[in-house]
Structure formats: C-alpha cells, structure tokens
Design a protein around this motif. Sequence first.
Motif, short mmCIF file in Angstrom:
data_model
loop_
_atom_site.label_atom_id
_atom_site.label_comp_id
_atom_site.label_asym_id
_atom_site.label_seq_id
_atom_site.Cartn_x
_atom_site.Cartn_y
_atom_site.Cartn_z
N GLY A 173 0.83 -1.26 0.05
CA GLY A 173 0.04 0.06 0.00
C GLY A 173 0.84 1.32 0.11
N ARG A 217 -1.26 4.22 -7.51
CA ARG A 217 -2.30 3.64 -8.50
C ARG A 217 -1.61 3.77 -9.83
NH1 ARG A 217 -6.10 7.61 -7.14
NH2 ARG A 217 -7.31 6.38 -5.79
N ASN A 244 -0.25 -0.26 -6.19
CA ASN A 244 -0.09 -0.72 -4.84
C ASN A 244 -0.33 0.58 -4.02
OD1 ASN A 244 0.91 -1.98 -2.65
ND2 ASN A 244 2.86 -1.14 -3.21
N PHE A 245 -1.74 0.86 -3.98
CA PHE A 245 -2.11 2.23 -3.18
C PHE A 245 -2.83 2.12 -1.86
CE2 PHE A 245 -4.56 6.17 -4.43
CZ PHE A 245 -3.26 6.97 -4.34
N ASN A 246 -2.90 3.20 -1.32
CA ASN A 246 -3.29 3.28 0.15
C ASN A 246 -4.91 4.28 -0.08
OD1 ASN A 246 -2.60 5.82 -0.23
ND2 ASN A 246 -1.28 6.05 1.75
N ASN A 299 -8.79 4.25 -2.15
CA ASN A 299 -9.74 3.30 -3.21
C ASN A 299 -9.03 3.35 -4.95
OD1 ASN A 299 -11.52 3.00 -1.18
ND2 ASN A 299 -12.70 4.74 -1.59
N GLY A 315 -6.68 0.36 -6.79
CA GLY A 315 -5.38 0.01 -6.77
C GLY A 315 -5.10 0.12 -8.27
N ASN A 356 -9.09 4.51 -10.79
CA ASN A 356 -9.99 4.86 -10.15
C ASN A 356 -10.83 6.05 -11.09
OD1 ASN A 356 -11.58 6.00 -8.45
ND2 ASN A 356 -10.02 7.50 -7.30
N ASN A 403 -2.91 -5.83 -9.07
CA ASN A 403 -3.25 -4.51 -8.49
C ASN A 403 -3.78 -4.60 -6.97
OD1 ASN A 403 -2.73 -2.57 -10.89
ND2 ASN A 403 -4.10 -3.83 -11.55
N THR A 435 -5.00 -2.54 -2.92
CA THR A 435 -5.18 -1.30 -2.55
C THR A 435 -5.47 -1.90 -0.98
OG1 THR A 435 -6.82 0.57 -1.81
CG2 THR A 435 -7.55 -1.34 -2.96
N THR A 436 -5.13 -0.73 -0.05
CA THR A 436 -5.60 -1.12 1.52
C THR A 436 -6.87 -0.69 1.70
OG1 THR A 436 -4.92 1.26 1.80
CG2 THR A 436 -3.12 -0.44 1.95
N SER A 493 -7.83 -6.41 -2.60
CA SER A 493 -8.22 -5.25 -1.60
C SER A 493 -8.28 -5.66 -0.20
CB SER A 493 -9.44 -4.64 -1.93
OG SER A 493 -10.38 -5.37 -1.86
#
Length: 325
Positions: A39, A43, A68-70, A72, A74, A77, A95, A97-98, A123
């Motif tokens: 995370g 993205r 690899n994102f923190n 909404n 990943g 969007n 992909n 997301t946290t 996720s």
Amino acid sequence: ILITGIHTESIAISKSITLRGVNPLTDIIQAAANPSTTGSGSRVIVVAGAAAAALNVTIENLTIRHGNFNANGGGINIDKITNLVTLKNLVIENNFTTLNGGALVIAGSNVNIIGCSIKNNSSSLDGGAIIAAPNNGSATNNIVNIKQSLIDNNTGRNGGGIYINGNNSFGNTYKIDVNLENSTISNNSATSLSGGNGGGAIFTASANLIGSSPFVSNVTLKLVHATVYNNSHAALAKSGLQFAGANKTNFSAFNSIIVNTDAIATKALNFINTNTTNVVNCILGGLENATDFLGIIDDVAKNNLKGRTATEAGLTGVLTSDGGK
C-alpha cells in the motif's frame, strides 16, 4: 494517444481522450516494475475532473498492472464521469489497495467494460476486483456494463469479484445498474470471517432511493449469458452472489450458469434481500433463501434447472480467459 512498450508511471486523465495500445501482451502501463501489497506505492490511472465531468474517455488494448495504493482503486479510479468511460481489451492484473477496489473503482460514473480480463487483484477492504457505487456529487444515475469479460481470482473482504454499493447517505439520491453480459466471474474469494457479508462472486449493499415513496432500491443487477463459478467465502451460504443493505437489490438472470463446486452446500446464490424479478433459461447450483422465488425458478415456461453441480453444468476444469486478448 498511442502507448507502445512498457511504461512505468501513474497517469491522471482529466479531459476527453483515447489511450490506446496495440496489444495488451506487450503494451503495458504499470505503477511499478513489480507487484506489491504494501500500500506504499501508487495507483496506475485516475480518471476524474475537478468536479463531476462530462468526459468521454477510452482506454484500450493495454495491460494495467502493479498498482499498490493506500486509497480506493489500486489499478484504476474512475470518479464522477457523467458521460462515458470505455475500458476495452484490457488486462487489469496484480493491483492492490489497502481500501476498496483492488483493480477498479467506479464512483458516480458510467462505464463500459468490454473484452477485459480482470484477474489476480486484491483489496484489504471490499471489492477485490471492482467496487461500483453512485455518488451524489455526479448528480446522475449510473450504468455499468460488463461485456465479454473475465473476472477471475481476485480477493477482497466482501465482494471478492464485485462489490456494488448503494452508497447510503453519499450516493442514494441516484441509482446504479450493473449489467453482466457474456462474462465470467470465477475463482474469486471474499476473505471476511463467516459472520461477514461475504459474496465471493458479487456482494451488493442496496440503499433506499431518496425521493421515492415508498422507498425503492437504488441497485439493480442483471446477468445475461453470464457464468458464475467456483467463488468462495468462509460461510458456505455466502460463497456466490450475496445481497444486503437497507433495501432489496433488483435482480434478474437470463441464459446464465450460476453454480459453485460439486458440493451443493457451497451456495451459488443467496436470494435474501433481493427483489428477484425474473430467472429464465438458467442453470443454478445450491440456493439459499429461495422459497419466495420458487414460483419464478420452478416455472416450467422459464426453463430453469436448480440444485446442479459444476460438473452437471459442464464446468469441470479451469476456465480460460475470455477478455483482454
């Protein structure tokens, strides 16, 4: 814009545009060289204006990977796009997301997903592959069409494949319709404990549509020539399609196969909290809370088969990718 080769970057789209590769096997946009689930990265693509935006955006013939994102989404969007975003012939894979929507977030937007393979995304929260919701800020009803696509081997807390959120208090002035046609949802997993919402394949959380009297649901799910197979959750009754929320999801299925494994106890479809309007020419596996809808399911004229195993439905091996090729 033509994209060829491998590009390691994050892209923000805020105007009408076409982003196009030639072959998703060779033309790749990635957030990093390697996948990760920390995370701590970024993205791959965000499609959004400063506010609700009447854009027309097409992304096609590409692989989108290694988000690899923190927050909404990943991989991609899509936020408050009131005209149309078309995702065509994409591979969206690996992909993370946290939060919600490992591969894709659709918020207050109209989206066509055509010929895509969405696989191996995850996720920490909901929507291992996709989370879709209306948003009051877009001031419009939303339609999401998923055609000729594969959603496979994704993992999320609830809605391992897809989470459809009526977005109570933030989106329920408007409706969202999700239509799956000629598409497969297979081998996805919802990781919440047995008391969780579940929905290894799809979970919907409908809301009361503001302004309706009496209240009606703001979520509709329709399956046409769809295959839903071998999805899982700790609670066997919640392994396939699962519905909850303040109102009942409007649900229908036509010419579809909705089964799980060869164990009927692992339910493919839990009818609780649905307004099931029609089921026609379908092969159905283990069913939960179906009593109120047996008049539809068992209607001879509707030509359904229920209580069938995956083998009886002709699904005996690994399903191949139908999209993104």
